[in-house]
Design a protein around this motif. Structure first.
Motif, PDB file in Angstrom:
ATOM      1  N   ARG A 199      -5.964   0.100 -11.860  1.00 51.35           N
ATOM      2  CA  ARG A 199      -5.884   1.636 -12.168  1.00 51.35           C
ATOM      3  C   ARG A 199      -4.860   2.333 -11.075  1.00 51.35           C
ATOM      4  N   ALA A 200      -4.229   1.438 -10.217  1.00 50.06           N
ATOM      5  CA  ALA A 200      -2.757   1.487  -9.182  1.00 50.06           C
ATOM      6  C   ALA A 200      -3.005   0.399  -9.295  1.00 50.06           C
ATOM      7  N   GLU A 201      -1.183   0.331  -8.598  1.00 47.57           N
ATOM      8  CA  GLU A 201       0.047  -0.180  -7.974  1.00 47.57           C
ATOM      9  C   GLU A 201      -0.029  -0.580  -6.566  1.00 47.57           C
ATOM     10  N   SER A 202      -0.147  -2.227  -5.457  1.00 55.20           N
ATOM     11  CA  SER A 202      -0.257  -1.774  -4.316  1.00 55.20           C
ATOM     12  C   SER A 202       1.148  -2.592  -3.752  1.00 55.20           C
ATOM     13  N   ARG A 203       1.357  -1.593  -3.133  1.00 49.53           N
ATOM     14  CA  ARG A 203       2.943  -2.735  -2.714  1.00 49.53           C
ATOM     15  C   ARG A 203       3.310  -2.437  -1.318  1.00 49.53           C
ATOM     16  N   PRO A 204       3.905  -4.138  -0.731  1.00 53.43           N
ATOM     17  CA  PRO A 204       4.001  -3.835   0.603  1.00 53.43           C
ATOM     18  C   PRO A 204       5.134  -3.145   1.134  1.00 53.43           C
ATOM     19  N   ARG A 205       5.445  -2.282   1.986  1.00 52.89           N
ATOM     20  CA  ARG A 205       6.198  -1.554   2.551  1.00 52.89           C
ATOM     21  C   ARG A 205       6.552  -2.094   4.232  1.00 52.89           C
ATOM     22  N   TYR A 206       7.792  -3.115   4.489  1.00 51.75           N
ATOM     23  CA  TYR A 206       8.003  -3.769   4.994  1.00 51.75           C
ATOM     24  C   TYR A 206       8.815  -2.584   6.091  1.00 51.75           C
ATOM     25  N   GLU A 213       3.495  -2.157   5.533  1.00 45.89           N
ATOM     26  CA  GLU A 213       2.344  -0.777   4.927  1.00 45.89           C
ATOM     27  C   GLU A 213       2.083  -0.947   3.142  1.00 45.89           C
ATOM     28  N   HIS A 214       1.333  -0.336   3.488  1.00 46.34           N
ATOM     29  CA  HIS A 214       1.044  -1.285   1.404  1.00 46.34           C
ATOM     30  C   HIS A 214       0.984   0.667   1.189  1.00 46.34           C
ATOM     31  N   ARG A 215       1.592   0.340  -0.015  1.00 48.99           N
ATOM     32  CA  ARG A 215       1.688   1.579  -0.603  1.00 48.99           C
ATOM     33  C   ARG A 215       1.482   1.291  -1.838  1.00 48.99           C
ATOM     34  N   TYR A 216       0.639   2.592  -2.076  1.00 54.05           N
ATOM     35  CA  TYR A 216       0.070   3.200  -3.571  1.00 54.05           C
ATOM     36  C   TYR A 216       0.146   3.371  -4.268  1.00 54.05           C
ATOM     37  N   ARG A 217       0.500   3.291  -5.734  1.00 48.55           N
ATOM     38  CA  ARG A 217       0.757   4.282  -6.811  1.00 48.55           C
ATOM     39  C   ARG A 217      -0.147   4.076  -8.228  1.00 48.55           C
ATOM     40  N   TRP A 218      -0.273   5.229  -8.641  1.00 51.20           N
ATOM     41  CA  TRP A 218      -1.250   5.494  -9.842  1.00 51.20           C
ATOM     42  C   TRP A 218      -0.343   4.979 -11.345  1.00 51.20           C
ATOM     43  N   LEU A 219      -1.309   4.379 -11.358  1.00 49.53           N
ATOM     44  CA  LEU A 219      -0.723   3.497 -13.055  1.00 49.53           C
ATOM     45  C   LEU A 219      -0.993   4.455 -14.681  1.00 49.53           C
TER      46      LEU A 219
END
Length: 220
Positions: A199-206, A213-219
């Protein structure tokens, strides 16, 4: 995947041009035709063979809902100032994949277009047959086949999901915690669960130092 071919239908020439401009800003989408009447919409759909139609309801010769029912082999997002429940219900029953109330921003339309494109990609990636969990993700059904981990509640999970969806951008666990009133650790657990079930996507932000830091985006 090729660009999504879009037909824009609106009785107002200027509004149609504006909506076409909104579409053109979204990568992966291309306006192939514009129409300003119901008959013109049906003719343009037959000639240009779009993948998606942005369809107004108030047209000079016929209702956009009639056009919706007459279209075949094409997806439709209704775009209208009509906000009464019977109209929205009729659009849903007619097969519209989404409904956007005028006036709306470019960002609001872009969000619906990205969601539509993501659904198309998922269908393409699934293959010839689908599993129930594939269908649940596509239709946004509750994840009955993916029970919550021990210690997580359905109500709080829904709160985090709504917060992430309505943010319209990616969020960190700390930002989600601030918006929901949860602790950062709790927010992170729910966000990770939403990522796990698709339901969401997690992406690391360096950053400059330390762990990313992990950032989460709604799918959806």
């Amino acid at each position: 995947m090729n660009d999504v071919r879009v037909l824009v239908v609106d009785d107002d020439f200027m509004v149609a041009r504006i909506h076409g401009g909104y579409v053109a800003r979204v990568p992966g989408f291309r306006v192939v035709s514009t129409a300003h009447t119901g008959a013109g919409a049906l003719a343009a759909a037959a000639e240009s063979r779009p993948d998606l139609v942005l369809l107004d309801i108030y047209l000079p010769d016929m209702s956009g809902l009639e056009v919706l029912k007459a279209l075949h082999d094409v997806d439709v997002i209704m775009i209208s100032a009509a906000r009464d429940v019977p109209t929205v219900q009729e659009a849903m029953r007619g097969g519209a994949v989404n409904y956007l109330i005028k006036p709306f921003t470019a960002a609001a339309l872009a969000e619906r277009l990205r969601h539509y494109a993501d659904t198309r990609r998922r269908l393409t990636a699934i293959g010839a047959e689908v599993r129930q969990d594939d269908v649940d993700r596509l239709f946004g059904a509750p994840a009955a086949t993916a029970p919550l981990p021990k210690g997580l509640s359905a109500a709080t999970c829904a709160l985090v999901a709504d917060t992430l969806r309505e943010a319209g951008r990616d969020l960190s666990a700390a930002e989600t915690a601030e918006l929901t009133g949860l602790s950062r650790v709790s927010a992170r657990r729910y966000l990770d669960h939403l990522s796990t079930v698709g339901r969401a996507e997690s992406r690391p932000r360096y950053g400059t130092a330390g762990r990313p830091e992990h950032r989460y985006r709604w799918l959806g």
